[in-house]
Structures are given as structure tokens and as C-alpha cells.
Design a protein around this motif. Structure first.
Motif, PDB file in Angstrom:
ATOM      1  N   LEU A   1      20.822  68.774  11.242  1.00  0.00           N
ATOM      2  CA  LEU A   1      22.408  68.614  11.317  1.00  0.00           C
ATOM      3  C   LEU A   1      22.887  70.324  10.870  1.00  0.00           C
ATOM      4  CD1 LEU A   1      25.028  67.164  11.846  1.00  0.00           C
ATOM      5  CD2 LEU A   1      24.639  66.341   9.509  1.00  0.00           C
ATOM      6  N   ASP A   2      23.517  70.803  11.762  1.00  0.00           N
ATOM      7  CA  ASP A   2      24.002  72.140  11.367  1.00  0.00           C
ATOM      8  C   ASP A   2      25.424  72.025  11.112  1.00  0.00           C
ATOM      9  OD1 ASP A   2      24.517  74.852  11.007  1.00  0.00           O
ATOM     10  OD2 ASP A   2      23.688  75.337  12.844  1.00  0.00           O
ATOM     11  N   LEU A   3      26.119  71.553   9.823  1.00  0.00           N
ATOM     12  CA  LEU A   3      27.594  71.725   9.802  1.00  0.00           C
ATOM     13  C   LEU A   3      28.147  72.959   9.567  1.00  0.00           C
ATOM     14  CD1 LEU A   3      27.815  68.740   7.028  1.00  0.00           C
ATOM     15  CD2 LEU A   3      27.948  68.541   9.635  1.00  0.00           C
ATOM     16  N   ALA A   4      29.297  72.863  10.275  1.00  0.00           N
ATOM     17  CA  ALA A   4      29.772  74.301  10.750  1.00  0.00           C
ATOM     18  C   ALA A   4      29.070  75.271  11.225  1.00  0.00           C
ATOM     19  CB  ALA A   4      30.643  74.778   9.301  1.00  0.00           C
ATOM     20  N   CYS A   5      28.326  75.046  12.663  1.00  0.00           N
ATOM     21  CA  CYS A   5      27.435  75.616  13.041  1.00  0.00           C
ATOM     22  C   CYS A   5      27.838  77.252  13.536  1.00  0.00           C
ATOM     23  CB  CYS A   5      26.786  74.948  14.110  1.00  0.00           C
ATOM     24  SG  CYS A   5      27.874  74.516  15.352  1.00  0.00           S
TER      25      CYS A   5
ATOM     26  N   GLY B   1      12.787  68.873  16.294  1.00  0.00           N
ATOM     27  CA  GLY B   1      12.647  68.005  17.469  1.00  0.00           C
ATOM     28  C   GLY B   1      14.164  67.835  18.114  1.00  0.00           C
ATOM     29  N   TYR B   2      15.230  67.885  17.167  1.00  0.00           N
ATOM     30  CA  TYR B   2      16.643  67.627  17.578  1.00  0.00           C
ATOM     31  C   TYR B   2      17.498  68.192  16.684  1.00  0.00           C
ATOM     32  CZ  TYR B   2      20.528  64.402  18.744  1.00  0.00           C
ATOM     33  OH  TYR B   2      21.681  64.030  19.493  1.00  0.00           O
ATOM     34  N   TYR B   3      18.539  68.660  17.437  1.00  0.00           N
ATOM     35  CA  TYR B   3      19.606  69.370  16.875  1.00  0.00           C
ATOM     36  C   TYR B   3      21.275  69.022  16.827  1.00  0.00           C
ATOM     37  CZ  TYR B   3      22.429  73.653  15.877  1.00  0.00           C
ATOM     38  OH  TYR B   3      23.585  74.466  15.303  1.00  0.00           O
ATOM     39  N   VAL B   4      21.619  68.777  15.912  1.00  0.00           N
ATOM     40  CA  VAL B   4      23.284  68.446  16.065  1.00  0.00           C
ATOM     41  C   VAL B   4      24.146  69.432  15.534  1.00  0.00           C
ATOM     42  CG1 VAL B   4      25.119  66.737  15.786  1.00  0.00           C
ATOM     43  CG2 VAL B   4      23.107  66.178  16.445  1.00  0.00           C
TER      44      VAL B   4
ATOM     45  N   ALA C   1      26.484  58.032  14.157  1.00  0.00           N
ATOM     46  CA  ALA C   1      25.819  57.111  13.642  1.00  0.00           C
ATOM     47  C   ALA C   1      24.437  56.687  14.536  1.00  0.00           C
ATOM     48  CB  ALA C   1      26.446  55.774  13.562  1.00  0.00           C
ATOM     49  N   ALA C   2      24.663  57.285  15.942  1.00  0.00           N
ATOM     50  CA  ALA C   2      23.337  57.174  16.501  1.00  0.00           C
ATOM     51  C   ALA C   2      22.123  58.219  16.620  1.00  0.00           C
ATOM     52  CB  ALA C   2      23.975  56.858  18.236  1.00  0.00           C
ATOM     53  N   ASP C   3      23.056  59.270  15.849  1.00  0.00           N
ATOM     54  CA  ASP C   3      21.930  60.438  15.785  1.00  0.00           C
ATOM     55  C   ASP C   3      21.345  60.445  14.400  1.00  0.00           C
ATOM     56  OD1 ASP C   3      23.218  62.296  18.123  1.00  0.00           O
ATOM     57  OD2 ASP C   3      24.720  61.179  17.146  1.00  0.00           O
ATOM     58  N   ALA C   4      21.817  59.762  13.603  1.00  0.00           N
ATOM     59  CA  ALA C   4      21.211  59.703  11.986  1.00  0.00           C
ATOM     60  C   ALA C   4      20.101  58.889  12.093  1.00  0.00           C
ATOM     61  CB  ALA C   4      22.299  59.289  11.202  1.00  0.00           C
ATOM     62  N   PRO C   5      19.096  59.030  11.119  1.00  0.00           N
ATOM     63  CA  PRO C   5      19.145  59.964  10.252  1.00  0.00           C
ATOM     64  C   PRO C   5      18.649  61.479  10.273  1.00  0.00           C
ATOM     65  CG  PRO C   5      17.218  58.253   9.490  1.00  0.00           C
ATOM     66  CD  PRO C   5      17.954  58.161  10.814  1.00  0.00           C
ATOM     67  N   PHE C   6      19.000  62.221   9.719  1.00  0.00           N
ATOM     68  CA  PHE C   6      18.580  63.556   9.858  1.00  0.00           C
ATOM     69  C   PHE C   6      17.378  64.009   8.575  1.00  0.00           C
ATOM     70  CE2 PHE C   6      22.521  63.351  12.090  1.00  0.00           C
ATOM     71  CZ  PHE C   6      22.315  64.343  13.506  1.00  0.00           C
ATOM     72  N   ASP C   7      16.470  64.820   9.012  1.00  0.00           N
ATOM     73  CA  ASP C   7      15.597  65.080   8.046  1.00  0.00           C
ATOM     74  C   ASP C   7      16.015  66.361   7.214  1.00  0.00           C
ATOM     75  OD1 ASP C   7      13.313  63.762   8.996  1.00  0.00           O
ATOM     76  OD2 ASP C   7      13.766  64.639  10.876  1.00  0.00           O
ATOM     77  N   ILE C   8      16.940  66.944   7.918  1.00  0.00           N
ATOM     78  CA  ILE C   8      17.361  68.530   7.132  1.00  0.00           C
ATOM     79  C   ILE C   8      19.097  68.664   7.647  1.00  0.00           C
ATOM     80  CG2 ILE C   8      16.356  69.803   9.014  1.00  0.00           C
ATOM     81  CD1 ILE C   8      15.947  71.930   6.486  1.00  0.00           C
ATOM     82  N   CYS C   9      19.877  68.958   6.715  1.00  0.00           N
ATOM     83  CA  CYS C   9      21.204  69.536   6.917  1.00  0.00           C
ATOM     84  C   CYS C   9      21.118  70.919   6.422  1.00  0.00           C
ATOM     85  CB  CYS C   9      22.123  68.324   6.330  1.00  0.00           C
ATOM     86  SG  CYS C   9      23.975  69.049   6.549  1.00  0.00           S
ATOM     87  N   SER C  10      21.977  71.820   7.159  1.00  0.00           N
ATOM     88  CA  SER C  10      22.116  73.086   6.865  1.00  0.00           C
ATOM     89  C   SER C  10      23.736  73.352   7.027  1.00  0.00           C
ATOM     90  CB  SER C  10      21.493  73.754   7.874  1.00  0.00           C
ATOM     91  OG  SER C  10      22.021  75.388   7.880  1.00  0.00           O
ATOM     92  N   CYS C  11      24.196  73.951   6.215  1.00  0.00           N
ATOM     93  CA  CYS C  11      25.756  74.320   6.017  1.00  0.00           C
ATOM     94  C   CYS C  11      25.719  75.658   5.638  1.00  0.00           C
ATOM     95  CB  CYS C  11      26.599  73.400   5.139  1.00  0.00           C
ATOM     96  SG  CYS C  11      28.366  73.608   5.332  1.00  0.00           S
ATOM     97  N   GLN C  12      25.882  76.644   6.503  1.00  0.00           N
ATOM     98  CA  GLN C  12      25.689  78.209   5.983  1.00  0.00           C
ATOM     99  C   GLN C  12      26.944  78.692   6.239  1.00  0.00           C
ATOM    100  OE1 GLN C  12      22.842  79.195   5.146  1.00  0.00           O
ATOM    101  NE2 GLN C  12      21.467  77.552   5.966  1.00  0.00           N
TER     102      GLN C  12
END
Ligand code: SAM
Length: 327
Positions: A69-73, A88-91, A141-152
């Protein structure tokens, strides 16, 4: 006071929304640069250094097949880094419509003038939204859970009010799996406040950046009042020109703990470079990104003024409490 969803209820005044809009409009209006324009930027080497820091964080913490999950991508400048990590997947979520459009274009492989390349190997979902206001746990909700979240270079935009800072952390915590990782970069409040103390007035900077605190700022007030909403204006040549907020790191650390996010490490960018530039694979990466001269490994191509800007930032890693389910 609790709202029906059981959250603490905070009153948001109109100015908070106006500032969030200012930030969004600023980033939305920034157009994609051509390769030539990018190379001519007065902060090109700083940009490359920041890309290197983000690459190292991703390489260290993302694993093959991860849901990220890339917050503020932003414009999706990190897509290629995630691809290299074989996720494997990116949001990706960002408040700036223009940036999400650019991110979509880049993901689809169209008109990507920076890297002419084949399509990315992972499926992606890109959304425009305010990560610090929206209940992302519901939206995703349908995409979670994420293994890693990034907020750069973005978490500090949540620090305008306590409600937004809490929403940011609540979203991250709700979307990460137990044992999942949060990686990020943000301004280093200690460095900024130290510079302010040494400044003549409420502003300081060099040839590529300036920071100016609001008139009402005072050291006394800073120490005694709320650690949220401490606003300054940040200008970085060819990159940023908008309001930002101080994130006192000890407050960030303890607030994150309330949301089951435990600090693994935090390092100022200077220290980060010092520590990771000893490792051959990261020296190589730095050279490939063009942030290091061809000579020996100490020969950074950053100007002194760019290096000073690098000092304004820190990198952090947090881990969501709990153990992942065994499969
Ligand atoms: N993470 C990207 C990167 O490293 O290239 C972009 C970094 S840019 C300095 C900051 C980003 O934060 C912008 O794209 C901006 O639109 C985004 N942003 C700021 N406030 C936000 C919010 N409330 N919700 C989502 N994104 C936000």
C-alpha cells in the motif's frame, strides 16, 4: 466525545480543509518533466539520493509476492522500485488528482518518458483520496490486509490536526497485517527546530530551499502547546511550495504505539547514507541511480546546498504488533 463508529470525535475547522486543498492543488499542478528538464533541475542529485533512500527501504523490507500500500503515492515514481522487489499487488492512494492521473499513465506504460519499459508485472489499484481523512479501511476492505505500507515524504501533511494524524495511523494500522511493516520518510523536526533556533528571524534556507514559520510561532508556545498544527511554509526549488507541519518525533512514536505500530528504526538521511553506503549492493544502486560520482564511494555528486536539504529528512520503519498467521 465518541461518534457512532466509536472513534474519538474531533471538530475540524474550515482552515484544515483549505490547507489540505492547498497541498493537493500544489502537487496536482506539478506537470511531468521531460528527461532533459529533470536532468537540468537544480536538485537533480537530491532527487536521485531520495530515490536511493526509498529504494533501499523497499529492498530491505518488501518481499516477493507482497501486497503493498503506497499512501500519498504521487506520480508513481516508486512503481519501478516495487517492481524490482517483485511484489504481488499494489494499491496507490493520493489526494492530488493530477498526480494519480500521471501515476495511472505511468503504470499503463504510456508516454513514460523517464523509463521506456514494458508493463509492470503486478496488478494495481490507484485511487484519489485524502489518506488522512478517509476511512481507508472501509474503502480498501477488499484489498486488505497489506504486508507493507509505504508513506514517502508525505506523512507530515497529516500533522495539521490531531484528528488527521490519528486517522493516518488508524488507517495504516487497520490495513496492515499483524507483523506487517510501515516504511517512510518525512521531515526531521529536530533538525528543522535546531535551524530555526540559529536563524535570525522565523525563516532560514539556502540557494535551493527556504522554510518560514508563521508569525504566531514562538519557542515557548511550541514547547507548551499542542504538538499538532505547527505550520511552516516549505519551498524547495523545482519540487515543493506549500504548507507543511512539524512532526515531533517522540509524539509520532507514542501515537503510533497507540495504534499498535512499534518503532523499528528512525535515521536522519545523513546517517542513513553513512550507514547504507558501506554496503556494496547499495553503492552500486546509488551509482546506477546517478547519485554518486564515478570515482570513489565518498564522492557524492550532491551540492552542499542539496546535502543540507537531505539533512532535513529522516527515514523510519515501524512494525504492526502481532505475528502473521501461519499458512
Ligand atoms: N510519495 C511520493 C514520492 O515519494 O514520490 C510523493 C511525495 S510528494 C513530496 C507528497 C505527496 O503527498 C503528494 O503527491 C501529495 O499529493 C500527497 N499528499 C499530501 N497530502 C495528502 C493527503 N492528505 N492524502 C493523500 N496524499 C496526500
Amino acid at each position: 466525545k465518541q461518534n457512532p463508529e466509536g472513534d474519538a470525535h474531533f471538530l475540524e475547522d474550515e482552515s484544515t480543509k483549505i490547507f489540505a486543498r492547498k497541498v493537493a492543488d500544489h502537487y496536482s499542478a506539478r506537470t511531468n518533466q521531460t528527461l532533459e528538464e529533470r536532468e537540468a533541475s537544480p536538485i537533480i542529485h537530491l532527487k536521485k539520493l531520495n530515490n536511493w533512500i526509498k529504494s533501499v527501504l523497499i529492498q530491505l523490507h518488501a518481499r516477493r509476492g507482497d501486497a503493498a500500500l503506497d499512501l500519498a503515492c504521487g506520480k508513481g515514481g516508486d512503481l519501478i522500485k516495487w517492481d524490482k522487489a517483485k511484489i504481488g499487488y499494489y494499491v496507490g492512494v493520493d489526494i492530488a488528482e493530477g498526480s494519480i492521473e500521471d501515476c495511472r499513465t505511468r503504470y499503463n506504460g504510456d508516454a513514460d518518458h523517464h523509463q521506456r519499459r514494458k508493463k509492470f508485472t503486478f496488478p494495481a489499484r490507484l485511487l484519489c483520496g485524502d489518506c488522512y481523512e478517509t476511512r481507508l479501511d472501509k474503502v480498501l476492505a477488499a484489498d486488505a490486509p497489506f504486508d507493507i505500507c509505504s508513506c514517502q515524504f508525505a506523512l507530515h501533511y497529516s500533522w495539521s490536526t490531531e484528528a488527521r494524524a490519528r486517522r493516518a495511523l488508524a488507517n495504516i494500522s487497520a490495513l496492515l497485517r499483524p507483523g506487517g511493516t510501515l516504511i517512510g520518510t518525512m521531515p526531521d523536526a529536530n533538525v528543522i527546530i535546531k535551524k530555526l533556533r540559529n536563524a535570525e528571524g522565523l525563516a532560514f534556507g539556502n540557494s535551493v530551499y527556504w522554510i518560514r514559520f508563521d508569525e504566531e510561532f514562538s519557542e515557548k508556545k511550541f514547547k507548551s502547546s499542542s504538538p499538532f498544527g505547527i505550520k511552516y511554509k516549505f519551498h524547495l526549488e523545482d519540487a515543493v511550495d506549500c504548507p507543511e507541519w512539524i512532526v515531533p518525533f517522540h509524539v509520532f512514536k507514542s501515537l503510533a504505539e497507540e495504534y499498535d505500530l512499534e518503532l523499528v528504526f528512525a535515521k536522519n538521511s545523513h546517517e542513513f547514507v553513512h550507514d547504507y553506503l558501506k554496503k556494496p549492493e547499495y553503492i552500486d544502486l546509488m551509482r546506477r541511480l546517478g547519485a554518486l560520482g564515478d570515482g570513489n564511494q565518498d564522492q557524492s555528486t550532491l551540492s552542499e546546498d542539496e546535502w543540507e536539504v537531505a539533512h532535513l529528512y529522516l527515514a523510519f520503519v515501524l512494525r504492526k504488533r502481532g505475528q502473521p498467521d501461519r499458512t
